[in-house]
Motif scaffolding. Structure first.
Motif, short mmCIF file in Angstrom:
data_model
loop_
_atom_site.label_atom_id
_atom_site.label_comp_id
_atom_site.label_asym_id
_atom_site.label_seq_id
_atom_site.Cartn_x
_atom_site.Cartn_y
_atom_site.Cartn_z
N THR A 59 39.84 32.60 31.66
CA THR A 59 39.77 34.00 32.06
C THR A 59 41.06 34.43 32.75
O THR A 59 41.59 35.51 32.49
CB THR A 59 38.55 34.24 32.98
OG1 THR A 59 37.37 33.95 32.25
CG2 THR A 59 38.49 35.67 33.47
N GLN A 79 34.21 39.33 30.29
CA GLN A 79 33.18 38.30 30.31
C GLN A 79 31.85 38.85 30.83
O GLN A 79 30.80 38.53 30.32
CB GLN A 79 33.65 37.13 31.18
CG GLN A 79 32.75 35.91 31.10
CD GLN A 79 33.39 34.66 31.68
OE1 GLN A 79 34.42 34.70 32.33
NE2 GLN A 79 32.76 33.52 31.43
N ASP A 103 36.71 37.71 26.13
CA ASP A 103 36.32 36.65 27.06
C ASP A 103 34.87 36.26 26.83
O ASP A 103 33.96 36.94 27.29
CB ASP A 103 36.53 37.13 28.50
CG ASP A 103 36.61 35.96 29.46
OD1 ASP A 103 36.27 34.83 29.05
OD2 ASP A 103 37.02 36.17 30.62
MG MG Z 1 35.95 32.80 32.35
#
Ligand code: MG
Ligand code: ATP
Lengths: 346, 276
Positions: A44, A83, A159
């Protein structure tokens, strides 16, 4: 092919802790690149560097030959599928997807058309007026994909975009995303910790661990020629055995000598020997160099997964035929099945 | 969910219902009674009608309270936003500082402004040292509005802060990702998400500001009478006339309710479309 994005010597640390340690990565135009690695390895963070949400301590981000290290996210021709989705709670599904287009002040007609197309693509037709907070995790994830993709950026950062989907939908979306990537000719930088997803979708896989890149390569190369035991193990469960290189093309494992195909190591150098579970053959002949007792057999659908205990190692074996638990078996593998790797530091 | 309450819930709620009855409904009824019934207990509209002659005071009160509320909002909005983006630890320290004046007595705070703004006050004294002034600051409309802003600012900051603090930073990142610079992100994301805070902040400043009498008395001199002063005079002052006082209160209440209702209407009519 031209590089769209290059990361040069990127270092990032939070509270004195190094999270990205000298990342160098070149990403080609229209490429599907996957960052693969265990939780917390910095995937990330790498995306956030490219998206512009954090500034590296040192190093530079190059986008189409321009240094964009200091450019804020809204000035980069890059969009992100976050994410945790990060949908706008005050907007319905349609307006969430339309957001980027409205900011760019596109005409209403164009917006309606583009959003409708995108919602169709992610299978959310008819959800236009729905409140995003009442959607399931998988539906929110698909809104997030549509919201980023509708802008047709040069580079799309994703992500773990399929993390909340069930297996069937996940497979469908994998195919769909790959198709979209190819038809729109967008560079995808994709994060996942699912090695199968990485291998099936990507042109290039980047394996990361503890903030460092372990290996960059085509899926086939990563799978067949992992550069170290970590990559080998992460890409598919593997048997990693301590070995000693005796000379070129000869290695000692479990006190026995085996022919192999690797060379270029020092004499008597301790190495990691990787043997894939599917490369091992079990025989009824318990007089082989290495032999053991079958401890367990698990049915996995296509194959059986077995654990065989020999005197100094527990072997993982995949095969379509399974011997009985408790039976004595011989463990066989050929020179091609032995992968010799430098011992990992640390 | 079922809207019906069971017996247990009713029991738990009963002290509160009694409280509301005794301290809210009964006084309201009494005000209404005073406004509509004269000394002999006969129904009359006389008092309500005579409220009309004070329309200039009503108008002055409304616009002064409105100006104070708008300035409070303009000051508090960026402040609350910056506050909500600070680290949790700094946030609680800053909140303490915001609320610090509230721990001091209301009268004392307002007296402090009198000594600051007076013709021989601190500000004019300092200005005099660089050869300016003295300026007449005390006993002006400006002084009253300043007093309102100063006293009610925390009531604007707190509700704004409490809604903004709930805005997930990743949502702002998403806005930035989709092309918003800071200002666009503010209008497209932060403002729509903080509307409940804006509404309650406006209410909590406007309502006390429109009915204040101490601030106007202390900082406005005799010339800037507000509705609050007018009402107070009918009950405690020379003009003693509780019936008229009650009638004025009632009209004020209706006006405030109408303004608030109009504002909420405005809020829900443009629900998820964002201007700009
Ligand atoms: Mg991550
Ligand atoms: N803002 C931050 N402040 C402090 N530490 C952080 C911050 N963001 C990330 N980290 C740390 O940096 C490391 C890498 O985090 P990152 O989110 O990049 O991991 P990841 O590979 O995406 O993991 P996952 O698969 O769990 O999402 C972690 O140890 C994390 O705790």
């Amino acid at each position: 092919m031209e590089n769209v994005i290059s990361l040069n010597d990127i270092v990032v640390s939070f509270d004195g802790e190094t999270v990205l340690n000298n990342i160098n990565l070149d990403i080609k135009d229209k490429e599907f690149v996957t960052l693969l690695g265990p939780s917390g390895c910095g995937k990330t963070t790498t995306l956030r560097i490219i998206g512009g949400f954090i500034q590296p301590d040192s190093g530079e981000v190059i986008f189409e030959n321009k240094n964009i290290t200091k450019l804020p996210p809204y000035r980069r021709n890059v969009n992100t599928v976050f994410q945790k989705y990060a949908l706008f709670p005050h907007l319905n599904v349609f307006e969430n997807v339309a957001f980027g287009l409205r900011v760019r002040k596109l005409p209403e007609k164009e917006i309606n058309k583009a959003v409708a197309e995108m919602l169709e693509l992610v299978n959310l037709k008819g959800f236009e007026e729905r409140n995003v907070q009442n959607l399931s995790g998988g539906q929110q994830q698909r809104v997030a994909i549509a919201r980023a993709l509708v802008n047709k950026p040069k580079v799309l950062l994703l992500d773990e975009p399929l993390g909340a989907l069930d297996l069937k939908l996940r497979k469908e979306m994998q195919t769909e995303l790959k198709r979209i990537q190819q038809s729109l000719e967008i560079t995808f930088i994709y994060v996942t910790h699912d090695q199968e997803e990485a291998l099936t979708m990507s042109d290039t896989v980047v394996v990361m661990k503890d903030g460092s890149i372990q290996q960059i390569g085509r899926p086939v190369d990563i799978y067949n020629e992992p550069q170290n035991a970590f990559v080998a193990d992460f890409i598919g469960e593997s048997n990693i055995i301590d070995g000693i290189m005796l000379k070129d093309r000869l290695v000692a494992i479990c006190g026995h000598e085996f022919e192999c195909v690797d060379s270029g190591f020092d004499e008597k150098q301790p190495v990691d020997v990787v043997i894939r579970p599917e490369d091992i053959t079990l025989t009824a002949n318990a007089d082989e160099k290495i032999h053991g007792v079958v401890r367990s057999v698990t049915f996995k659908g296509v194959h059986y997964e077995m654990v065989v205990d020999s005197s100094d190692f527990s072997w993982l074996v995949h095969s379509t035929k399974a011997p009985e638990v408790g039976s004595e078996v011989g463990i066989l593998f050929g020179p091609d099945d032995i992968h010799i790797m430098n011992k990992m530091k640390g | 969910m079922d809207k019906k309450f069971n017996i247990g819930q009713k029991l738990v709620a009963s002290p509160y219902i009694v409280w509301v009855a005794v301290f809210v409904v009964v006084p309201l009824l009494m005000v209404a009674y005073f406004a509509f019934f004269g000394d002999e207990g006969k129904f009359t509209l006389e008092y309500i009608k005579s409220v009309g002659q004070y329309s200039d005071i009503f108008i002055r009160s409304i616009w002064m309270a409105a100006v104070a509320t708008i300035i409070c909002l303009l000051i508090s909005y960026p402040l609350a936003f910056i506050l909500s983006r600070m680290s949790k630890k700094t946030q609680s320290t800053m909140l303490m500082i915001v609320m610090l004046p509230m721990w001091m007595n209301f009268l004392l705070r307002t007296y402090a402004w009198m000594t600051l703004l007076g013709n021989e006050g601190l500000i004019n004294h300092l200005l005099g040292m660089i050869g300016l002034g003295p300026f007449k600051m005390l006993n002006t409309v400006g002084a009253v509005i300043l007093g309102m802003i100063y006293n009610y600012l925390p009531y604007m900051i707190l509700p704004l802060y409490s809604v903004m603090e709930k805005i997930d930073p990743s949502v702002l990142e998403a806005a930035s990702d989709l092309g918003c610079n800071r200002i666009k992100a503010m209008f497209r994301v932060v403002v729509p998400l903080s509307i409940p805070g804006i509404m309650s902040g406006i209410t909590m400043v406007f309502v006390p500001a429109i009915s204040t009498f101490i601030i106007s008395r202390m900082l406005g001199g005799g010339g800037n009478m507000l509705i609050g002063d007018l009402i107070e005079m009918q009950f405690l002052g020379n003009a003693y006339n509780p019936n008229l006082g009650a009638a004025i209160s009632l009209v004020l209440m209706v006006i405030v309710l109408i303004i608030m209702a109009a504002m909420h209407q405005l809020d829900s009519s443009d629900d998820d479309r964002v201007l700009l």
